[in-house]
Design a protein around this motif. Structure first.
Motif, PDB file in Angstrom:
ATOM      1  N   ASP A 369      52.729  71.767 -57.071  1.00 24.60           N
ATOM      2  CA  ASP A 369      53.390  71.361 -55.826  1.00 24.60           C
ATOM      3  C   ASP A 369      54.636  70.565 -56.187  1.00 24.60           C
ATOM      4  O   ASP A 369      54.566  69.402 -56.587  1.00 24.60           O
ATOM      5  N   ILE A 370      55.799  71.211 -56.068  1.00 24.13           N
ATOM      6  CA  ILE A 370      57.066  70.612 -56.474  1.00 24.13           C
ATOM      7  C   ILE A 370      57.916  70.312 -55.239  1.00 24.13           C
ATOM      8  O   ILE A 370      59.141  70.250 -55.301  1.00 24.13           O
ATOM      9  N   SER A 371      57.261  70.126 -54.116  1.00 20.06           N
ATOM     10  CA  SER A 371      57.975  69.874 -52.862  1.00 20.06           C
ATOM     11  C   SER A 371      58.885  68.656 -52.986  1.00 20.06           C
ATOM     12  O   SER A 371      58.478  67.603 -53.489  1.00 20.06           O
ATOM     13  N   ARG A 372      60.118  68.819 -52.521  1.00 20.58           N
ATOM     14  CA  ARG A 372      61.118  67.744 -52.448  1.00 20.58           C
ATOM     15  C   ARG A 372      61.464  67.155 -53.823  1.00 20.58           C
ATOM     16  O   ARG A 372      62.076  66.085 -53.909  1.00 20.58           O
ATOM     17  N   ALA A 373      61.075  67.791 -54.890  1.00 23.56           N
ATOM     18  CA  ALA A 373      61.430  67.301 -56.231  1.00 23.56           C
ATOM     19  C   ALA A 373      62.903  67.574 -56.522  1.00 23.56           C
ATOM     20  O   ALA A 373      63.491  68.529 -56.001  1.00 23.56           O
ATOM     21  N   ASN A 374      63.488  66.729 -57.359  1.00 21.65           N
ATOM     22  CA  ASN A 374      64.896  66.878 -57.718  1.00 21.65           C
ATOM     23  C   ASN A 374      64.989  67.591 -59.064  1.00 21.65           C
ATOM     24  O   ASN A 374      64.723  67.010 -60.118  1.00 21.65           O
ATOM     25  N   LEU A 375      65.386  68.869 -59.020  1.00 20.36           N
ATOM     26  CA  LEU A 375      65.495  69.688 -60.231  1.00 20.36           C
ATOM     27  C   LEU A 375      66.952  69.915 -60.625  1.00 20.36           C
ATOM     28  O   LEU A 375      67.263  70.846 -61.366  1.00 20.36           O
ATOM     29  N   THR A 376      67.834  69.060 -60.162  1.00 19.55           N
ATOM     30  CA  THR A 376      69.256  69.196 -60.474  1.00 19.55           C
ATOM     31  C   THR A 376      69.486  69.212 -61.994  1.00 19.55           C
ATOM     32  O   THR A 376      69.043  68.326 -62.709  1.00 19.55           O
ATOM     33  N   LYS A 377      70.157  70.246 -62.445  1.00 19.21           N
ATOM     34  CA  LYS A 377      70.529  70.412 -63.859  1.00 19.21           C
ATOM     35  C   LYS A 377      69.327  70.488 -64.801  1.00 19.21           C
ATOM     36  O   LYS A 377      69.480  70.366 -66.017  1.00 19.21           O
ATOM     37  N   ALA A 378      68.142  70.713 -64.286  1.00 23.24           N
ATOM     38  CA  ALA A 378      66.968  70.873 -65.153  1.00 23.24           C
ATOM     39  C   ALA A 378      67.082  72.169 -65.945  1.00 23.24           C
ATOM     40  O   ALA A 378      67.599  73.176 -65.451  1.00 23.24           O
ATOM     41  N   GLN A 379      66.610  72.150 -67.186  1.00 22.33           N
ATOM     42  CA  GLN A 379      66.651  73.336 -68.044  1.00 22.33           C
ATOM     43  C   GLN A 379      65.341  74.100 -67.865  1.00 22.33           C
ATOM     44  O   GLN A 379      64.262  73.580 -68.145  1.00 22.33           O
ATOM     45  N   LEU A 380      65.449  75.359 -67.404  1.00 25.95           N
ATOM     46  CA  LEU A 380      64.259  76.088 -66.952  1.00 25.95           C
ATOM     47  C   LEU A 380      64.184  77.491 -67.543  1.00 25.95           C
ATOM     48  O   LEU A 380      63.711  78.432 -66.903  1.00 25.95           O
ATOM     49  N   GLY A 387      53.661  81.033 -58.042  1.00 20.73           N
ATOM     50  CA  GLY A 387      52.745  80.390 -57.112  1.00 20.73           C
ATOM     51  C   GLY A 387      53.072  78.947 -56.799  1.00 20.73           C
ATOM     52  O   GLY A 387      52.352  78.294 -56.027  1.00 20.73           O
ATOM     53  N   ALA A 388      54.139  78.402 -57.364  1.00 17.56           N
ATOM     54  CA  ALA A 388      54.493  76.993 -57.133  1.00 17.56           C
ATOM     55  C   ALA A 388      55.080  76.803 -55.733  1.00 17.56           C
ATOM     56  O   ALA A 388      55.600  77.742 -55.121  1.00 17.56           O
ATOM     57  N   LYS A 405      60.181  82.684 -64.467  1.00 16.43           N
ATOM     58  CA  LYS A 405      59.226  83.424 -63.624  1.00 16.43           C
ATOM     59  C   LYS A 405      59.120  82.758 -62.256  1.00 16.43           C
ATOM     60  O   LYS A 405      58.662  81.620 -62.155  1.00 16.43           O
ATOM     61  N   LEU A 406      59.549  83.496 -61.209  1.00 13.17           N
ATOM     62  CA  LEU A 406      59.581  82.946 -59.855  1.00 13.17           C
ATOM     63  C   LEU A 406      58.731  83.751 -58.881  1.00 13.17           C
ATOM     64  O   LEU A 406      58.791  83.527 -57.663  1.00 13.17           O
ATOM     65  N   ASP A 407      57.922  84.670 -59.373  1.00 16.65           N
ATOM     66  CA  ASP A 407      57.104  85.500 -58.500  1.00 16.65           C
ATOM     67  C   ASP A 407      56.113  84.643 -57.714  1.00 16.65           C
ATOM     68  O   ASP A 407      55.440  83.768 -58.263  1.00 16.65           O
ATOM     69  N   GLY A 408      56.031  84.915 -56.428  1.00 13.59           N
ATOM     70  CA  GLY A 408      55.044  84.241 -55.602  1.00 13.59           C
ATOM     71  C   GLY A 408      55.366  82.801 -55.275  1.00 13.59           C
ATOM     72  O   GLY A 408      54.499  82.064 -54.775  1.00 13.59           O
ATOM     73  N   VAL A 409      56.588  82.337 -55.545  1.00 17.78           N
ATOM     74  CA  VAL A 409      56.969  80.960 -55.204  1.00 17.78           C
ATOM     75  C   VAL A 409      56.893  80.772 -53.694  1.00 17.78           C
ATOM     76  O   VAL A 409      57.349  81.614 -52.912  1.00 17.78           O
ATOM     77  N   GLN A 410      56.305  79.660 -53.273  1.00 19.40           N
ATOM     78  CA  GLN A 410      56.215  79.326 -51.849  1.00 19.40           C
ATOM     79  C   GLN A 410      57.326  78.333 -51.511  1.00 19.40           C
ATOM     80  O   GLN A 410      57.352  77.231 -52.048  1.00 19.40           O
ATOM     81  N   CYS A 411      58.228  78.754 -50.636  1.00 18.80           N
ATOM     82  CA  CYS A 411      59.365  77.891 -50.318  1.00 18.80           C
ATOM     83  C   CYS A 411      59.861  78.202 -48.909  1.00 18.80           C
ATOM     84  O   CYS A 411      60.207  79.353 -48.609  1.00 18.80           O
TER      85      CYS A 411
END
Length: 455
Positions: A369-380, A387-388, A405-411
């Motif tokens: 659960d990464i809701s409202r997290a700040n991922l600015t400039k994160a290396q991914l 599923g996140a 991998k972004l399959d099934g992301v809930q947003c």
């Protein structure tokens, strides 16, 4: 086909160098088992019990207690030697005794302030300097006495040199007592906890007390007093140093590493093994050896006693990272710039966390659960978000790649920028605040080959 050892008793078995990809060791007793250089990718060690076999635990514990007793004797002997120097009472003896006490006191202080390793370095330098000074002093005195022709002067010079040597030996013996008592206590504590630390130090104290009483009977109160003072200080500092080492005080890491290296060598060994994607959920990992293991995306959720495993050379050395991997609770916490590459945060609570410019390459964030997290400039790069939940996350300039991998992301919606006073409503996608992404629409919207901050 993956091998199934579920609930098996594998104490002392060897799987050295074997390919055990995907094997099931859940609920197994693997105390003393050797997995050195094994391939354990995706293996399941959930609820397994690792560590020392009982016979080795008892053997090491008894050895630590005996070593502590001998070291208690050493600490008391060191103090007694200083006492006997004073008893013999001329001016040179008192000088030597005072200097020896100062050196020993400095050793104790440095042990507490800088750690055992720094204190031992200081002691080595001090003893060498004392030896050189004694030789120079003896040479100067000998030159001054040339021509006197008296055998008495030669004997006096010999006595002075002897006293200097005794003083140096006294300091070394007392210091050795402290280091070894503390080391023995750490070894005992790594096996049986703080109670046995207290028992170990108490045993050293009992032996030291017996030596102090014997020394007082021979040399009187004058000889016994330094022995008492040195023994008491040694025991107090040994207890303090050993507890600090057990609780991961960085200053005492040298002592901790040596003690844990001795203990974990007989425990469960994963040295050099490939534990990529392995699962240690709720496993007991006391006295387990992980030196040079490959721990990419290894799951440590609710693992027990990982702090008393040998985890040098791995990311688990960092207590903060270790705790977040065990708890998987990152909510409202700041990890800006942290190196979290290759860790397992599957199902973690990362709501409202700040991960600005954090390195999360190859990490497992499935179903987190990464809701409202700040991922600015994160290396991914190659990060697994399947599923996140990313609703309300800030993703400006995040470093996703085609392998992310972004399959099934809930947003439902995301923001391109973090709110500021000047821009309290940063660029939202979808732009209409009444709209949200439909199922699968966010994944289609994100194109790893483009710069999402320009959308």
């Amino acid at each position: 086909m993956a091998q199934n050892y579920r609930r098996a008793k594998l104490r002392g078995k060897s799987f050295k160098g074997q390919d055990l990809t995907g094997a099931d060791f859940s609920y197994c007793d693997i105390r003393g088992t050797d997995f050195t250089d094994a391939i354990l990718r995706g293996a399941n060690f959930s609820h397994a019990r690792a560590g020392l076999q009982r016979r080795w635990a008892i053997t090491i514990l008894i050895s630590a207690l005996l070593l502590s007793a001998v070291s208690g004797l050493l600490s008391a002997v060191g103090g007694s030697l200083l006492g006997f120097i004073v008893v013999n009472g001329n001016r040179e003896n008192i000088y030597v005794a005072v200097i020896s006490c100062i050196v020993l006191l400095l050793f104790f202080l440095i042990t507490m302030r800088r750690g055992v390793a720094a204190a031992c370095g200081f002691l080595a330098v001090a003893v060498v300097c004392a030896g050189v000074a004694a030789v120079v002093w003896a040479g100067v005195v000998a030159v001054a006495w040339v021509g006197t022709g008296t055998q008495t002067r030669v004997m006096e010079l010999s006595a002075i040199v002897t006293v200097v040597i005794i003083g140096a030996v006294a300091v070394i013996v007392a210091a050795t007592g402290l280091v070894v008592i503390a080391g023995a206590a750490v070894v005992a504590g790594a096996i049986a906890g703080l109670f046995v630390v207290a028992v170990t130090v108490a045993m050293a104290g009992a032996v030291a007390g017996a030596v102090v009483v014997a020394g007082a009977k021979v040399g009187g109160v004058t000889a016994g007093a330094p022995s008492v003072i040195v023994a008491v200080l040694t025991l107090i500092l040994s207890a303090e140093v050993s507890c600090r080492a057990l609780f991961e005080d960085e200053k005492q890491s040298w002592l901790r590493n040596i003690a844990f290296g001795l203990v974990t060598r007989r425990g469960t060994s994963f040295q050099g093994s490939d534990l990529t994607d392995a699962d240690f959920t709720q496993a007991i990992l006391k006295n387990t050896y992980f030196i040079k293991s490959i721990l990419t995306r290894t799951c440590w959720f609710q693992a027990k006693k990982l702090n008393i495993a040998d985890i040098r050379t791995t990311y688990l050395e960092d207590e903060n990272i270790r705790q977040l991997l065990i708890t998987k609770d990152l909510q409202n916490k700041n990890f800006d710039g942290w190196n979290l590459q290759g860790i397992n945060l599957q199902g973690a609570n990362i709501r409202d966390a700040s991960l600005v410019a954090a390195r999360l390459n190859e990490s497992n964030l499935q179903n987190a659960d990464i809701s409202r997290a700040n991922l600015t400039k994160a290396q991914l790069d190659r990060t697994d978000f399947r599923g996140a939940i990313l609703t309300g996350a800030y993703i400006g300039d995040w470093g996703i790649t085609p392998e992310t991998k972004l399959d099934g992301v809930q947003c439902e919606y995301i923001f391109m920028y973090v709110p500021t006073k000047d821009n309290p409503n940063p660029y939202r996608v979808p732009a209409n605040w009444e709209e949200t992404f439909k199922d699968g629409e966010f994944t289609q919207f994100i194109n790893p080959s483009s710069n999402v901050s320009k959308i």
